[in-house]
Design an enzyme around this catalytic site. Structure first.
Site, PDB file in Angstrom:
ATOM      1  N   ASP A 152       0.753  -1.315  -0.244  1.00  0.00           N
ATOM      2  CA  ASP A 152       0.060  -0.065  -0.194  1.00  0.00           C
ATOM      3  C   ASP A 152       0.970   1.307   0.054  1.00  0.00           C
ATOM      4  O   ASP A 152       1.758   1.530   0.661  1.00  0.00           O
ATOM      5  CB  ASP A 152      -0.959  -0.037   1.306  1.00  0.00           C
ATOM      6  CG  ASP A 152      -1.818   0.929   1.168  1.00  0.00           C
ATOM      7  OD1 ASP A 152      -2.704   1.268   0.226  1.00  0.00           O
ATOM      8  OD2 ASP A 152      -1.803   1.846   2.342  1.00  0.00           O
ATOM      9  N   GLU A 210       1.677  -0.307  -4.800  1.00  0.00           N
ATOM     10  CA  GLU A 210       0.850   0.699  -5.556  1.00  0.00           C
ATOM     11  C   GLU A 210       1.762   1.940  -5.519  1.00  0.00           C
ATOM     12  O   GLU A 210       1.909   2.522  -4.480  1.00  0.00           O
ATOM     13  CB  GLU A 210      -0.267   0.848  -4.313  1.00  0.00           C
ATOM     14  CG  GLU A 210      -1.154   1.819  -4.713  1.00  0.00           C
ATOM     15  CD  GLU A 210      -1.947   2.479  -3.781  1.00  0.00           C
ATOM     16  OE1 GLU A 210      -3.107   3.149  -3.925  1.00  0.00           O
ATOM     17  OE2 GLU A 210      -1.485   2.570  -2.453  1.00  0.00           O
TER      18      GLU A 210
HETATM   19  C1  BGC Z   1      -5.315   2.731  -0.487  1.00  0.00           C
HETATM   20  C2  BGC Z   1      -6.485   3.402  -0.026  1.00  0.00           C
HETATM   21  C3  BGC Z   1      -5.995   3.670   1.343  1.00  0.00           C
HETATM   22  C4  BGC Z   1      -4.955   4.492   1.566  1.00  0.00           C
HETATM   23  C5  BGC Z   1      -4.271   4.678   3.013  1.00  0.00           C
HETATM   24  C6  BGC Z   1      -4.293   3.439  -0.449  1.00  0.00           C
HETATM   25  O1  BGC Z   1      -3.540   4.096  -1.390  1.00  0.00           O
HETATM   26  O2  BGC Z   1      -5.508   2.059  -1.842  1.00  0.00           O
HETATM   27  O3  BGC Z   1      -7.733   2.493  -0.328  1.00  0.00           O
HETATM   28  O4  BGC Z   1      -7.002   4.548   1.793  1.00  0.00           O
HETATM   29  O5  BGC Z   1      -3.843   4.116   0.704  1.00  0.00           O
HETATM   30  O6  BGC Z   1      -3.710   3.417   3.425  1.00  0.00           O
END
Ligand code: BGC
Length: 586
Positions: free
Chosen positions: A205, A251
């Site tokens: 994440d 991500e």
């Molecule tokens: C996730 C989100 C989340 C955020 C904080 C991200 O980029 O995809 O859904 O709210 O991180 O953890």
């Protein structure tokens, strides 16, 4: 790199499917999806062709950010079941040759996490520097917040010690202090724990925030976390030692320059996969304009990456449809085409919509979009419900709009739970994209459904190695609405042609004189075609039409592709996954 590496580098030809356990299947009818429910649906995923299940956060959490606010990195949210129930899901998946990756959310914790409770209690608490604190009032950081309709600073004043703590996301999600070696050790321990339990890797994440790469310069300097790439490399090596085949999928909603750095540059060794945000966003611009140019432009700039790593391609995920890498004018075009009403727009950068309603449920355009997804070079990733064309509920706050219950059948709750709709974790979608009209049961029975189309795309993508493993090349041709590309591997190539426009198109592709007289086979069921003089292939595409054509040199110019076995028993599938022969079938 030899194809015999394919068993190890399984992620290069995977089909990823993201599930929010809370909204997938409720086994005990308490209104909340659970692991026992998910376990009952693993056959569904196997039938669709999924090879890697990504579980959104399932850890104990006050649930103020849908589980991305964690209070215990080593547990399971009791609403979803027990650790034992999770292990049943792992076992069921592995039995069917499906790998499982967990969301690794270690940029921050919940304010309810015991570490933070300790940290905030006094300036000399031993957990104080697990988080990032400042004693002096922070400057204006409103331009650095991620959720800028909900937050206006990345620092929050804490009355207990009178200092401010850093939070790049919500104020209830304090950022961990990555400059602290103890925190970095904690992260390795968390990874080690879930690997030991049987996970095959992680979706990491918020990588830019976690590593402070590619974001707000002033914070980067302030944090004192000097070697983020060294840390990532160490983690990767650690994972390799613990479980050789495990994967790190990041991500990273940044331009390719930063993505490349996070792959570890030309040597690799950091993230194994990265979600291709630039390509995803260009697909929407291309669909809005009915012009292939934006996709072609992005693909031309996509850097060469080491052979062991892979882009993860996607059209939708669980968040808002992020359009932040487009220019303001481009974003306005996508908003106008797919979400002109304010209720669909969020954070001034995205749309809280799913793909099917954005395309008015038009089967031709939906097929074009998914044909593109599965033929662009990369590992395709689906968000649950995409395969049946689920819609959103824009009345739900922010990103919750696209996190509604999976629609299994036509009952008002979509077969997700027998609980009354008002008592569900999230309400079912209403209207023309609701369960009555869009559900798995009907989709499976309809040979012309999106579900069956995507299933077939997956079958072909898995059967032929070119798209996952091949070298990529754009095929130049003069029609601006059409994208033509070729992926070549081991003496065969897959040619994919997509017409983004409502008007038909005729294109001539120059495949090279050496192919003159050869036949290309249409993998989506159309007639084969002979390649004409000088290696020219003339094709006619209908409105939003597309073709997947295969050219194999092994057929003596006849385009005969040896028949391959396409369905395996679970046992065979597992054996093939470890034999090193999985993808070499032609
Ligand atoms: C996730 C989100 C989340 C955020 C904080 C991200 O980029 O995809 O859904 O709210 O991180 O953890």
């Amino acid at each position: 790199m030899r194809i015999s590496d394919s068993a190890d580098l399984w992620w290069k030809s995977a089909v990823i499917y993201c599930v929010d356990v809370e909204t997938f299947m409720d086994s005990d009818d308490d209104g909340v999806g659970d692991f026992a429910g998910l376990a009952q649906r693993i056959d569904y995923l196997a039938d669709l062709g999924v090879t890697c299940l990504w579980l959104m956060p399932f850890y104990p959490s006050p649930n103020r950010d849908d589980g991305y606010d964690i209070t215990d990195f080593y547990g399971v949210d009791p609403r979803l079941g027990s650790l034992g129930d999770l292990v049943e899901v792992l076992r069921a998946c592995h039995h069917r040759g499906i790998r499982v990756i967990a969301d690794l959310v270690v940029n921050h914790t919940s304010t309810e996490h015991p570490w933070f409770k300790e940290s905030r209690s006094s300036v000399d608490n031993r957990f104080r520097d697990y988080y990032v604190w400042r004693a002096d009032p922070p400057p204006d950081t409103s331009d650095a917040v991620v959720f800028h309709e909900e937050e206006d600073s990345i620092w929050n004043h804490d009355p207990i010690t009178g200092h401010w703590y850093l939070h790049r996301f919500y104020a209830h999600q304090p950022d961990l202090n990555m400059a602290n070696p103890k925190v970095r050790d904690e992260i390795a321990k968390i990874i080690g724990f879930w690997l030991e339990l049987g996970f095959d890797g992680f979706r990491v994440d918020a990588v830019p925030q976690l590593l402070t790469v590619g974001i707000h310069d002033t914070i980067e300097n302030e944090l004192g976390f000097t070697d983020p790439h060294g840390f990532l490399r160490e983690l990767r090596t650690f994972m390799g030692r613990r479980r050789g085949h495990s994967v790190l999928l990041g991500e990273v909603d940044l331009m390719y320059r930063h993505q490349l750095e996070l792959f570890g540059g030309s040597d690799g060794g950091e993230l194994d996969m990265i979600f291709d945000f630039p390509l995803m966003q260009s697909c929407y611009l291309a669909m809005a304009r009915e012009d292939a140019g934006p996709v072609a432009g992005v693909l031309k700039n996509r850097p060469e990456v080491p052979a062991a790593v892979q882009w993860a391609t996607f059209l939708r995920n669980h968040d808002e449809l992020a359009l932040d890498l487009l220019t303001e004018a481009e974003r306005a075009e996508v908003f106008a085409a797919f979400g002109p009403q304010k209720k669909f727009q969020v954070y001034n950068r995205g749309l809280k919509r799913r793909l099917a309603p954005m395309l008015d449920g038009d089967p031709a355009r939906l097929r074009l979009a998914y044909s593109l997804l599965f033929s662009l070079p990369g590992t395709p990733s689906l968000y649950y419900g995409e395969e049946i064309g689920m819609g959103e509920d824009a009345s739900l706050g922010y990103r919750m709009a696209v996190r509604t219950p999976m629609q299994w059948g036509s009952a008002p709750n979509g077969g997700f739970s027998a609980r009354p709709a008002s008592e569900l974790a999230r309400p079912p979608v209403k209207g023309s994209f609701g369960p009555r009209h869009v559900n798995v049961s009907a989709a499976k029975r309809d040979p012309a459904s999106l579900f069956n189309f995507i299933r077939e795309l997956i079958r072909i993508y898995r059967e032929y190695p070119e798209m996952a493993w091949g070298s990529f090349e754009l095929l130049e041709q003069p029609v601006p609405n059409v994208l033509a590309h070729r992926c070549s591997w081991d003496g065969a190539s897959m040619i994919a042609v997509h017409n983004f426009a409502a008007k038909p198109a005729t294109v001539t592709l120059k495949l090279g004189a050496e192919h003159e007289g050869a036949t290309v086979r249409d993998l989506l069921g159309g007639p084969g075609r002979d390649i004409g003089d000088g290696g020219a292939l003339r094709l006619r595409l209908g409105p939003y039409g597309f073709r997947w054509l295969r050219l194999a040199s092994d057929g003596g110019g006849q385009g005969v592709v040896p028949e391959v076995q396409t369905t395996y028993s679970a046992k065979e599938a597992e054996a093939r996954n470890t034999s090193g022969k999985k993808d070499k079938q032609t």
